[in-house]
Design an enzyme around this catalytic site. Structure first.
Site, mmCIF file in Angstrom:
data_model
loop_
_atom_site.group_PDB
_atom_site.id
_atom_site.type_symbol
_atom_site.label_atom_id
_atom_site.label_comp_id
_atom_site.label_asym_id
_atom_site.label_seq_id
_atom_site.Cartn_x
_atom_site.Cartn_y
_atom_site.Cartn_z
ATOM 1 N N ALA A 156 26.748 38.133 2.307
ATOM 2 C CA ALA A 156 25.384 38.352 1.520
ATOM 3 C C ALA A 156 24.307 38.169 2.797
ATOM 4 O O ALA A 156 24.718 37.651 3.620
ATOM 5 C CB ALA A 156 25.359 37.087 0.466
ATOM 6 N N TYR A 197 16.651 36.301 -3.226
ATOM 7 C CA TYR A 197 17.946 35.853 -2.891
ATOM 8 C C TYR A 197 18.523 34.887 -3.864
ATOM 9 O O TYR A 197 19.736 35.038 -4.022
ATOM 10 C CB TYR A 197 17.647 35.039 -1.214
ATOM 11 C CG TYR A 197 18.943 34.246 -0.777
ATOM 12 C CD1 TYR A 197 19.944 34.778 -0.339
ATOM 13 C CD2 TYR A 197 18.806 32.804 -0.845
ATOM 14 C CE1 TYR A 197 21.114 34.082 -0.184
ATOM 15 C CE2 TYR A 197 19.869 32.012 -0.628
ATOM 16 C CZ TYR A 197 20.973 32.693 -0.106
ATOM 17 O OH TYR A 197 22.236 31.773 0.231
ATOM 18 N N PHE A 251 31.668 36.281 1.622
ATOM 19 C CA PHE A 251 30.534 35.583 2.632
ATOM 20 C C PHE A 251 29.675 36.717 2.936
ATOM 21 O O PHE A 251 28.635 36.416 3.789
ATOM 22 C CB PHE A 251 31.162 34.875 3.803
ATOM 23 C CG PHE A 251 32.055 33.887 3.711
ATOM 24 C CD1 PHE A 251 31.787 32.769 3.157
ATOM 25 C CD2 PHE A 251 33.379 34.067 3.571
ATOM 26 C CE1 PHE A 251 32.673 31.491 3.036
ATOM 27 C CE2 PHE A 251 34.617 33.206 3.204
ATOM 28 C CZ PHE A 251 34.056 31.831 2.973
ATOM 29 N N ILE A 284 31.617 46.498 1.848
ATOM 30 C CA ILE A 284 31.790 46.716 0.379
ATOM 31 C C ILE A 284 30.727 47.895 -0.466
ATOM 32 O O ILE A 284 31.268 47.695 -1.446
ATOM 33 C CB ILE A 284 31.591 45.230 -0.323
ATOM 34 C CG1 ILE A 284 30.444 44.462 -0.186
ATOM 35 C CG2 ILE A 284 32.856 44.532 0.181
ATOM 36 C CD1 ILE A 284 30.448 43.325 -0.872
ATOM 37 N N ASN A 329 22.565 44.768 -1.596
ATOM 38 C CA ASN A 329 23.756 44.227 -0.847
ATOM 39 C C ASN A 329 24.308 42.935 -1.867
ATOM 40 O O ASN A 329 25.453 42.882 -2.075
ATOM 41 C CB ASN A 329 23.590 43.824 0.473
ATOM 42 C CG ASN A 329 24.618 43.094 1.111
ATOM 43 O OD1 ASN A 329 25.441 43.950 1.616
ATOM 44 N ND2 ASN A 329 24.753 41.968 1.417
ATOM 45 N N ASP A 372 8.582 25.095 0.015
ATOM 46 C CA ASP A 372 9.383 24.141 0.501
ATOM 47 C C ASP A 372 9.165 22.898 -0.538
ATOM 48 O O ASP A 372 8.404 22.108 -0.247
ATOM 49 C CB ASP A 372 8.795 23.861 1.804
ATOM 50 C CG ASP A 372 9.545 24.783 2.900
ATOM 51 O OD1 ASP A 372 10.529 25.419 2.476
ATOM 52 O OD2 ASP A 372 9.318 24.795 4.176
ATOM 53 N N ASN A 392 22.652 22.911 2.760
ATOM 54 C CA ASN A 392 22.292 23.432 4.016
ATOM 55 C C ASN A 392 23.510 23.471 5.157
ATOM 56 O O ASN A 392 24.071 22.217 5.478
ATOM 57 C CB ASN A 392 21.129 22.376 4.573
ATOM 58 C CG ASN A 392 19.835 22.743 4.148
ATOM 59 O OD1 ASN A 392 19.604 22.422 2.628
ATOM 60 N ND2 ASN A 392 18.770 23.425 4.795
#
Length: 322
Positions: free
Chosen positions: A75, A141, A73, A52, A92, A285, A170
């Site tokens: 990415a 991200y 989808f 793209i 991107n 985390d 997840n």
């Protein structure tokens, strides 16, 4: 419907293509194969190798096909890499996605389904995470995905581009029939890493921290079967087709499983030993990350078919050793 699936040769995209074909939709896959695998969609759909980032290619595709909807989808998804090389992620995930939006607007395609992420929320302020939770990403991200969501709101108001943003928690598992599997290079997801140890492809699995405020001290995550994610996309497609307004939804099972539970269940499913090496906590985390997906269930009529951890791991194992 005629659906353009961008990134359709990747993990979730290829599973989506299988479900779209099974439901009788016509599918064209656009993928640059930087992370995808063309054989994952061979025989299932028309395929074009490309990106793209290529505005001329997009113009050609939209001129030669009458798409009813686009699913995205394509990415980059590695959180750690996004911190080290944010330019790659903004180019991107954000800039190239704008190319796609502009092509859709120019050619009158008004239905868009976006593969978003729980990373738009950042550190959870409460559990489970619902749609009212503040959006405060903590890495490029997450920011790239949240920026796209905000741009979609503006494109809806200005150009009538209606969208559904699906915020995954997840993603895990594989096609229940074993036709395709999860393949990332490098692999960063816990369940396939654990299964690679069980299959002998990897020597051990690292457990990053055993001193979290959880029953067994390891992090808890909400794992959702990839087939259930794809079912939610089909529901979102029907939602947009029925002329409903743009929306965002969380996708998760609403229950969490700890890292140790994943390892224990994988041992049970595979019948093989799994070597574990304890390691220090990783920065960023959270102890728990669990979705409140009640709005997806209420509005889309979506219900996960494979919520059990054992089923998710068994399907992933079947695909790995097939």
């Amino acid at each position: 419907m005629h659906v353009l699936v961008v990134g359709g040769a990747g993990y979730i995209g290829s599973h989506m293509v299988l479900q779209l074909i099974a439901e009788g939709h016509q599918v064209l896959v656009l993928d640059d194969l930087s992370y995808g695998h063309q054989e994952a969609v061979d025989g299932a759909a028309s395929f074009v190798e490309g990106s793209i980032a290529d505005t001329k290619l997009l113009d050609t595709l939209f001129k030669s096909h009458r798409f009813d909807a686009v699913m995205h989808f394509a990415a980059y998804i590695q959180v750690g890499e996004s911190v080290i090389d944010p330019a790659k992620y903004y180019q991107n995930n954000l800039v190239n996605t704008l190319n796609l939006f502009d092509a859709m607007v120019a050619h009158g395609v008004r239905h868009f389904i976006f593969s978003s992420t729980a990373a738009v929320y950042g550190e959870p302020q409460y559990i489970p995470v619902d749609l009212k939770h503040p959006r405060q990403p903590i890495n490029p991200y997450g920011w790239s995905k949240w920026m796209v969501e905000q741009i979609l709101q503006d494109y809806d108001q200005a150009y009538g581009l209606r969208s559904v943003c699906l915020r995954y928690f997840n993603a895990a598992g594989s096609d229940p029939e074993g036709r395709i599997a999860e393949r990332h290079e490098p692999e960063t997801h816990l369940i396939p890493l654990v299964l690679q140890v069980a299959s002998g492809q990897r020597g051990h699995i690292n457990v990053f921290g055993r001193d979290y405020d959880t029953p067994d001290g390891t992090c808890i995550r909400d794992y959702i079967h990839v087939a259930d994610l794809c079912t939610a996309h089909l529901s979102a497609l029907a939602y947009l087709k029925s002329d409903r307004p743009s929306a965002a939804f969380n996708l998760g099972n609403g229950q969490g499983f700890s890292v140790q539970e994943v390892i224990d269940t994988a041992i049970q499913v595979t019948g093989r030993p799994i070597k574990v090496v304890d390691a220090p906590r990783r920065e960023g985390d959270p102890a728990r990350l669990i979705a409140d997906a009640s709005e997806a269930k209420r509005v889309l009529g979506w219900k996960p078919q494979y919520p059990e951890l054992e089923t998710i791991i068994r399907h992933a194992w079947q695909s790995l050793v097939a």
